[in-house]
Design an enzyme around this catalytic site. Structure first.
Site, mmCIF file in Angstrom:
data_model
loop_
_atom_site.group_PDB
_atom_site.id
_atom_site.type_symbol
_atom_site.label_atom_id
_atom_site.label_comp_id
_atom_site.label_asym_id
_atom_site.label_seq_id
_atom_site.Cartn_x
_atom_site.Cartn_y
_atom_site.Cartn_z
ATOM 1 N N GLU A 116 0.827 -1.214 0.000
ATOM 2 C CA GLU A 116 0.000 0.000 0.000
ATOM 3 C C GLU A 116 0.864 1.269 0.000
ATOM 4 O O GLU A 116 0.379 2.348 0.343
ATOM 5 C CB GLU A 116 -0.953 0.019 1.209
ATOM 6 C CG GLU A 116 -1.837 -1.197 1.383
ATOM 7 C CD GLU A 116 -2.839 -1.456 0.259
ATOM 8 O OE1 GLU A 116 -2.893 -0.646 -0.684
ATOM 9 O OE2 GLU A 116 -3.541 -2.475 0.327
ATOM 10 N N HIS A 140 -2.844 2.028 8.581
ATOM 11 C CA HIS A 140 -3.892 1.177 7.986
ATOM 12 C C HIS A 140 -4.039 -0.084 8.814
ATOM 13 O O HIS A 140 -3.042 -0.756 9.120
ATOM 14 C CB HIS A 140 -3.494 0.813 6.551
ATOM 15 C CG HIS A 140 -4.351 -0.245 5.924
ATOM 16 N ND1 HIS A 140 -5.733 -0.155 5.853
ATOM 17 C CD2 HIS A 140 -4.039 -1.437 5.346
ATOM 18 C CE1 HIS A 140 -6.213 -1.227 5.248
ATOM 19 N NE2 HIS A 140 -5.211 -2.035 4.933
ATOM 20 N N HIS A 142 -7.091 -3.458 10.135
ATOM 21 C CA HIS A 142 -8.249 -4.268 9.761
ATOM 22 C C HIS A 142 -9.132 -4.564 10.988
ATOM 23 O O HIS A 142 -9.280 -5.728 11.363
ATOM 24 C CB HIS A 142 -7.796 -5.611 9.159
ATOM 25 C CG HIS A 142 -7.050 -5.528 7.866
ATOM 26 N ND1 HIS A 142 -6.445 -6.637 7.281
ATOM 27 C CD2 HIS A 142 -6.805 -4.493 7.020
ATOM 28 C CE1 HIS A 142 -5.875 -6.268 6.144
ATOM 29 N NE2 HIS A 142 -6.063 -4.978 5.967
ATOM 30 N N GLU A 170 -18.176 11.459 22.516
ATOM 31 C CA GLU A 170 -16.900 12.105 22.181
ATOM 32 C C GLU A 170 -16.521 11.979 20.701
ATOM 33 O O GLU A 170 -15.611 12.679 20.255
ATOM 34 C CB GLU A 170 -15.749 11.514 23.021
ATOM 35 C CG GLU A 170 -15.495 12.247 24.309
ATOM 36 C CD GLU A 170 -16.369 11.729 25.440
ATOM 37 O OE1 GLU A 170 -17.232 10.861 25.171
ATOM 38 O OE2 GLU A 170 -16.210 12.196 26.576
ATOM 39 N N HIS A 211 -12.726 -4.206 3.816
ATOM 40 C CA HIS A 211 -11.267 -4.367 3.897
ATOM 41 C C HIS A 211 -10.687 -3.783 5.187
ATOM 42 O O HIS A 211 -10.125 -4.513 5.998
ATOM 43 C CB HIS A 211 -10.607 -3.717 2.656
ATOM 44 C CG HIS A 211 -9.126 -3.823 2.639
ATOM 45 N ND1 HIS A 211 -8.378 -3.914 1.491
ATOM 46 C CD2 HIS A 211 -8.213 -3.850 3.634
ATOM 47 C CE1 HIS A 211 -7.101 -4.007 1.781
ATOM 48 N NE2 HIS A 211 -6.972 -3.959 3.090
HETATM 49 P P1 13P Z 1 1.154 -5.518 3.072
HETATM 50 O O1 13P Z 1 1.624 -6.737 3.838
HETATM 51 O O2 13P Z 1 1.703 -5.466 1.673
HETATM 52 O O3 13P Z 1 1.396 -4.254 3.857
HETATM 53 O O4 13P Z 1 -0.420 -5.668 2.873
HETATM 54 C C1 13P Z 1 -1.272 -5.780 3.985
HETATM 55 C C2 13P Z 1 -2.579 -5.122 3.759
HETATM 56 O O5 13P Z 1 -3.298 -4.890 4.705
HETATM 57 C C3 13P Z 1 -2.979 -4.729 2.379
HETATM 58 O O6 13P Z 1 -4.057 -3.861 2.391
HETATM 59 ZN ZN ZN Z 2 -5.249 -4.037 4.253
#
Ligand code: 13P
Ligand code: ZN
Length: 273
Positions: A116, A140, A142, A170, A211
């Site tokens: 990314e 980023h 998940h 909040e 995602h």
């Molecule tokens: P990478 O291991 O390449 O960082 O990918 C993980 C991910 O969450 C892709 O969106």
């Molecule tokens: Zn990801």
């Protein structure tokens, strides 16, 4: 001089480890980047080597040309970062034109920066410009609840922002600009990076449907705290939706405006209409 003792390295490792403990980083899920300050880069330059080749970023980001970033490696596990930072992380240098990058430290057993990277670098470019350089972190992850909601809520900025704001009083104070939503797209390329960076012009939090979530912040605590807040609100909403056919009572649009006034934040009125 030891790059591993630098405050920014410790902060980076700390949120990677805490994020893993929260369950936000299964396997290699998620990625993190930090725009290194010039004085920090100056201090650690003795650790750098310049033998690895420059690679194309895919899009030009001239306003971050010449800068250094600490980033996670592609396919590397957040769970392993604390145990072995130099295998799992990289410092990259951007060329002066902002078109290429090369690894100057880390990934000691091989590999490349996160897939990314285009999204990280384009987001950094937008935020450096819009915050006069204050924002240095793109994160980023998940988290399960906010991802679950992308299967049941409309994939619209206003719908998501309103629902999440309502869940914790909040929330409108922590992210008064709201949340941007990207429909499902193939990750890891320049196309999703462009759509995300466009939304980062308005928001500090951008959701990728089915995602995960991206955020931009000034420091590690704020980045981690922002995702923690959004994900906790999402968890409450999942519980509310699981318990009932609908909310019996809630925080209204006017309540959210009143919170914003009381805490001197500028709420994004477009999302309250
Ligand atoms: P990478 O291991 O390449 O960082 O990918 C993980 C991910 O969450 C892709 O969106
Ligand atoms: Zn990801």
């Amino acid at each position: 001089m030891d790059i591993l003792k630098e405050d920014f390295m410790q902060g980076f490792i700390d949120i990677a480890t805490e994020g893993y403990k929260k369950g936000w980083h299964e396997r290699n899920g998620g990625n993190l980047s930090y725009r290194i300050k010039p004085e920090e880069a100056e201090r650690i330059k003795g650790c750098f080597s310049y033998d690895r080749p420059f690679q194309e970023i895919g899009r030009a980001v001239p306003n971050i040309g010449g800068e250094y970033f600490l980033v996670t490696g592609s396919g590397k596990y957040f769970r392993n970062i604390e145990k072995n930072p130099s295998e799992n992380l990289a410092v990259i240098e951007i060329d002066e034109a902002g078109e290429k990058y090369r690894v100057v430290w880390g990934l000691s057993k091989g590999g490349r920066p996160t897939s990314e990277l285009p999204t990280h670098l384009m987001n950094h470019s937008v935020k450096k410009e819009l915050t006069q350089g204050r924002h240095r972190i793109i994160y980023h992850s998940h988290p399960a609840n906010i991802i679950a909601l992308t299967f049941v809520l409309p994939l619209e900025d206003a719908a998501f922002s309103r629902e999440i704001w309502e869940m914790i009083t909040e929330c409108p104070i922590v992210f008064p600009e709201g949340i941007g939503v990207v429909p499902w797209m193939v990750p890891g390329g320049c196309e999703i990076a462009e759509v995300t960076a466009k939304l980062m012009e308005k928001y500090n939090v951008v959701l990728w449907a089915h995602h995960g979530i991206f955020c931009s912040e000034e420091d590690f605590d704020s980045a981690f705290g922002l995702i923690e807040t959004v994900e906790k609100a999402a968890e409450i909403l999942v519980k509310v939706l699981s318990m009932s056919d609908g909310k019996r009572q809630t925080i209204t649009a006017q309540d959210i405006r009143n919170v914003a006034v009381a805490y001197y934040v500028k709420i994004n009125e477009d999302l309250l209409k």
